[in-house]
Write a protein that holds these residues in place. Structure first.
Motif, short mmCIF file in Angstrom:
data_model
loop_
_atom_site.label_atom_id
_atom_site.label_comp_id
_atom_site.label_asym_id
_atom_site.label_seq_id
_atom_site.Cartn_x
_atom_site.Cartn_y
_atom_site.Cartn_z
N CYS A 73 -35.20 2.47 -13.17
CA CYS A 73 -34.68 1.76 -12.17
C CYS A 73 -34.30 2.77 -11.07
O CYS A 73 -33.12 2.91 -10.78
N PRO A 74 -35.03 3.56 -10.43
CA PRO A 74 -34.70 4.76 -9.43
C PRO A 74 -34.02 3.78 -8.31
O PRO A 74 -34.46 3.02 -7.92
N HIS A 75 -33.12 4.65 -7.67
CA HIS A 75 -32.52 3.80 -6.53
C HIS A 75 -32.67 4.57 -5.07
O HIS A 75 -32.40 4.31 -4.27
N ASP A 76 -33.15 5.97 -5.54
CA ASP A 76 -33.30 6.82 -3.97
C ASP A 76 -32.14 6.97 -3.17
O ASP A 76 -32.05 7.07 -1.89
N LEU A 77 -31.09 7.03 -3.75
CA LEU A 77 -29.74 7.22 -2.96
C LEU A 77 -29.23 8.23 -3.25
O LEU A 77 -29.17 8.87 -4.22
N ASP A 78 -28.18 8.88 -2.10
CA ASP A 78 -27.32 10.06 -2.47
C ASP A 78 -25.89 9.44 -2.26
O ASP A 78 -25.63 8.29 -1.98
N PHE A 79 -24.99 10.22 -2.38
CA PHE A 79 -23.57 9.96 -2.37
C PHE A 79 -22.77 10.57 -1.16
O PHE A 79 -21.45 10.45 -1.17
N ALA A 80 -23.47 11.14 -0.21
CA ALA A 80 -22.60 11.67 0.75
C ALA A 80 -21.91 10.57 1.62
O ALA A 80 -20.64 11.03 2.02
N ALA A 81 -22.54 9.61 1.98
CA ALA A 81 -21.91 8.44 2.72
C ALA A 81 -20.51 7.86 1.95
O ALA A 81 -19.68 7.55 2.65
N ALA A 82 -20.99 7.54 0.65
CA ALA A 82 -19.96 7.17 -0.21
C ALA A 82 -18.57 8.06 -0.18
O ALA A 82 -17.53 7.53 -0.03
N ALA A 83 -18.77 9.20 -0.25
CA ALA A 83 -17.83 10.16 -0.38
C ALA A 83 -16.87 9.87 1.00
O ALA A 83 -15.75 10.13 1.13
N ALA A 84 -17.82 9.97 2.00
CA ALA A 84 -17.05 9.90 3.27
C ALA A 84 -16.29 8.58 3.82
O ALA A 84 -15.41 8.57 4.02
N GLN A 85 -16.78 7.44 3.17
CA GLN A 85 -16.25 6.21 3.08
C GLN A 85 -14.97 5.99 2.54
O GLN A 85 -13.89 5.70 2.99
N PHE A 86 -14.73 6.68 1.20
CA PHE A 86 -13.49 6.88 0.54
C PHE A 86 -12.72 8.12 0.74
O PHE A 86 -11.93 8.33 -0.15
N HIS A 87 -13.00 8.82 1.74
CA HIS A 87 -12.18 9.95 2.13
C HIS A 87 -12.25 11.13 1.18
O HIS A 87 -11.17 11.71 0.81
N LEU A 88 -13.47 11.34 0.44
CA LEU A 88 -13.54 12.36 -0.57
C LEU A 88 -14.33 13.64 0.06
O LEU A 88 -15.00 13.42 0.94
N ALA A 89 -13.98 14.76 -0.17
CA ALA A 89 -14.58 16.22 0.18
C ALA A 89 -15.74 15.85 -0.46
O ALA A 89 -16.03 15.51 -1.48
N TYR A 90 -17.07 16.49 0.03
CA TYR A 90 -18.26 16.45 -0.44
C TYR A 90 -19.00 17.57 -0.15
O TYR A 90 -19.09 18.24 0.84
N ALA A 91 -20.01 17.89 -1.21
CA ALA A 91 -20.90 18.80 -1.07
C ALA A 91 -21.97 18.51 -2.13
O ALA A 91 -21.79 18.01 -3.13
N ARG A 92 -23.18 19.35 -1.82
CA ARG A 92 -24.52 19.15 -2.67
C ARG A 92 -24.82 20.55 -3.01
O ARG A 92 -25.68 20.94 -2.10
N PRO A 93 -24.47 21.39 -3.86
CA PRO A 93 -25.03 22.63 -3.91
C PRO A 93 -26.31 22.69 -4.22
O PRO A 93 -27.02 21.84 -5.05
N THR A 94 -27.24 23.87 -3.85
CA THR A 94 -28.50 23.89 -4.22
C THR A 94 -28.63 24.89 -5.23
O THR A 94 -29.79 25.18 -5.72
N ASN A 95 -27.82 25.98 -5.65
CA ASN A 95 -27.78 26.81 -6.54
C ASN A 95 -26.50 27.02 -7.36
O ASN A 95 -25.59 26.34 -6.88
N LEU A 96 -26.64 27.85 -8.57
CA LEU A 96 -25.23 28.22 -9.24
C LEU A 96 -24.15 29.01 -8.64
O LEU A 96 -23.00 28.55 -8.70
N SER A 97 -24.71 29.67 -7.37
CA SER A 97 -23.45 30.30 -6.72
C SER A 97 -22.85 29.33 -5.80
O SER A 97 -21.62 29.25 -5.67
N GLU A 98 -23.44 28.58 -5.27
CA GLU A 98 -22.83 27.33 -4.39
C GLU A 98 -21.86 26.67 -5.32
O GLU A 98 -20.92 26.23 -5.00
N LEU A 99 -22.54 26.39 -6.37
CA LEU A 99 -21.76 25.32 -7.28
C LEU A 99 -20.56 26.01 -7.76
O LEU A 99 -19.15 25.43 -7.75
N ASP A 100 -20.56 27.10 -8.00
CA ASP A 100 -19.21 28.08 -8.56
C ASP A 100 -18.17 27.88 -7.11
O ASP A 100 -16.97 27.75 -7.67
#
Length: 573
Positions: A503-530
């Motif tokens: 059941c793929p949904h093709d959604l991300d969570f950037a807008a949801a984080a903004a709606q509920f006032h959470l900081a958001y990031a989507r790291p693309t490598n392990l250094s960014e994740l750290d």
């Protein structure tokens, strides 16, 4: 100063809530509604008399129920939930089911319409009296407050309900007037005096296992779901007697660096030589149940030696239906063992072989996981990066399995999860409830479908972080649907697998984080994740980090790692 009591609804509501306080309830969760107004107003009065009584509110009953579940898990105390009538009560069922299967004390108090409004088309009126069925340990429907019905008559039944060590349901019908302002102003009532509440936990016990523990069998320990204090006692015992432990993530020992903990049993059970080593043991003592690893459960189902499960609850915990079980607390059981004259002399050769297998797995895993960002590398890096004071909540489905299989032993963070019924609903809310009980950082590792299912509860995450000043990190593993089905026979169904299982949904969570006032990031490598993990640990910050990966990436990597361990020879062990 308390207001005068002008209605029987007020009198009964204050008596009910005072009884809860006497029972030891210090956390109450409520959702808005009008039929529950007598209970809510009585609760406000009670908080003025008892400042240690904490009230939480949320607009979504389903999330509220799981939030209360998290509070009760973390505090190991009963938590009450107040709702209005109708479907509001029904929304609590998933949380009640989880509480029933993980033995968590939730007290559901539902307001209700009086009997004359049932079955006649009245608004928001359903039959709530047996709504939770077998999922509650006890239920009680009080009569509608009436001058001819004394509350004291129902006190023994209420006390019996409040003495249960799991979820219970108290149904409270009210007639109008629901608010004191609607009552005659010249009417003043008094609270009757009630006897003191007595806590009693007498429970029926299962027949005890007939096991001769004094016989010096070669013994292997399996640790299921334990509290931190139970885990510490078990580890101390096993270190003293040199007994190896196959540790589930929920045992609080899976992330402990002790040499007596076999951290990678799930992976190593792919290997026939490792299984042969395990089969040399003569006895397995398993503490608690609800094990995450299917391979470990399967091996226990084939084990030819003596298998004893020890747990303080009366539920039977062996899905293989082979083990004997003793209803006894872990501390009491260990004290009994310590008094035995012979003890359990370990087979040093077998224990050393297990430890060698475990070290091989630890040494080889980093190269197998690789340095690219993936779900597996993200969870392993996360555990390595977290501060020592952190708490970890593992979501269900693939998230908890990745942590159980691959996480490197670190600082033995307290681990929470919903593994009673293992649903994917309410995980965000439960984690928020756990977070609300302390100021230490909390990290939730959760899948994308689970997050979508509980999206409203991100409001709780933001509110708890702001109120407590703690850091809360929600790490979402987004593989675009139910990637865990790639590991199941459903993966062979072609288009049916995609449309009806993944059941793929093709959604991300950037807008949801903004709606509920959470900081958001989507790291693309392990250094960014750290870097983003470090930022997320800033006090008072609520953060959603999203790891987006192709749907098949993690499951293919799991298969490759399993094949590697299956092919290892015994020579290096």
């Amino acid at each position: 100063m308390s207001r005068p009591l002008r209605t029987l609804n007020q009198v009964w509501s204050q008596l009910i809530l005072s009884r809860l306080y006497a029972r030891g309830v210090r956390q109450v969760c409520l959702a808005p509604g009008s039929r529950s107004a007598p209970l809510v107003l009585a609760l406000v009065e009670l908080t003025q008399a008892h400042p240690d009584l904490v009230v939480h509110s949320h607009f979504d009953e389903r999330g509220l129920g799981f939030f209360a579940l998290g509070l009760s898990k973390a505090l190991t105390q009963p938590v009450a939930i107040l709702t209005t009538s109708g479907t509001a009560v029904a929304n609590l069922l998933p949380a009640v089911v989880e509480a029933r299967h993980c033995h968590t004390a939730l007290i559901v108090i539902s307001a209700d319409r009086p009997d004359e409004l049932l079955g006649c088309g009245a608004n928001q009126a359903i039959d709530q009296r047996q709504l939770f069925g077998s999922q509650v340990l006890e239920q009680l429907s009080l009569p509608t407050p009436d001058a001819d019905s004394a509350f004291e008559h129902w006190l023994p039944a209420l006390d019996r309900l409040l003495n249960q060590a799991g979820p219970v349901h108290l149904n409270c019908p009210f007639r109008a007037p629901l608010y004191p302002s609607e009552a005659p102003q010249d009417c003043v009532m008094a609270l009757p005096a009630l006897p003191a509440f007595t806590l009693s936990r007498s429970m029926p016990r299962r027949a005890q296992a007939d096991v001769d523990l004094a016989t010096p069998h070669q013994t292997l320990i399996v640790a299921g779901r334990l509290s931190p204090s139970e885990a510490a006692r078990l580890l101390e015992y096993c270190q003293h007697y040199r007994l190896p432990i196959l540790a589930d993530l929920n045992s609080q020992l899976r992330l402990h660096p002790s040499e007596w903990v076999i951290h990678y049993a799930d992976l190593l059970l792919n290997n026939a030589h490792f299984v042969q080593t395990l089969n040399r043991f003569e006895r397995v003592i398993q503490f608690s149940g609800q094990l995450i690893s299917k391979r470990l459960l399967a091996w226990l189902g084939t084990f030819n030696g003596e298998h004893l499960i020890v747990d303080g609850q009366r539920d039977y915990l062996d899905p293989n239906h082979r083990a004997q079980q003793r209803q006894q607390s872990l501390p009491d059981f260990l004290r009994e063992l310590a008094a035995l004259p012979l003890g359990w002399p370990p087979c040093a050769e077998v224990v050393a072989a297990l430890q060698s297998w475990n070290k091989r797995a630890a040494a080889q895993l980093p190269a197998l996981i690789g340095s690219e960002l993936s779900e597996i590398s993200a969870v392993t890096r996360l555990v390595q990066q977290l501060p020592a004071t952190c708490r970890l909540f593992a979501g269900n489905s693939l998230s908890i399995r990745l942590l159980d299989m691959y996480a490197e032993p670190a600082l033995a963070y307290p681990v929470f999860s919903n593994r009673g019924a293992s649903g994917i609903d309410g995980l965000v809310a439960t984690a928020a409830g756990v977070a609300a009980t302390a100021v230490e950082p909390l990290v939730l590792v959760i899948g994308d479908t689970s997050t979508l299912y509980d999206l409203n509860s991100l409001a709780l995450v933001n509110r708890v972080a702001a109120r407590t000043g703690q850091a809360i990190l929600v790490l979402v593993l987004n593989n675009n649907g139910g990637a865990i089905f790639n590991l199941l026979p459903a993966a062979q169904l072609g288009a049916l697998h995609r449309d009806f299982f993944q059941c793929p949904h093709d959604l991300d969570f950037a807008a949801a984080a903004a709606q509920f006032h959470l900081a958001y990031a989507r790291p693309t490598n392990l250094s960014e994740l750290d870097e983003q993990i470090d930022r997320a640990m800033h006090p008072g910050t609520a953060t959603l980090l999203e790891i987006s990966v192709p749907a098949a990436q993690s499951t293919e990597q799991i298969r490759q790692i399993n094949r590697h361990f299956a092919q290892l020879t015994a020579g290096g062990a």
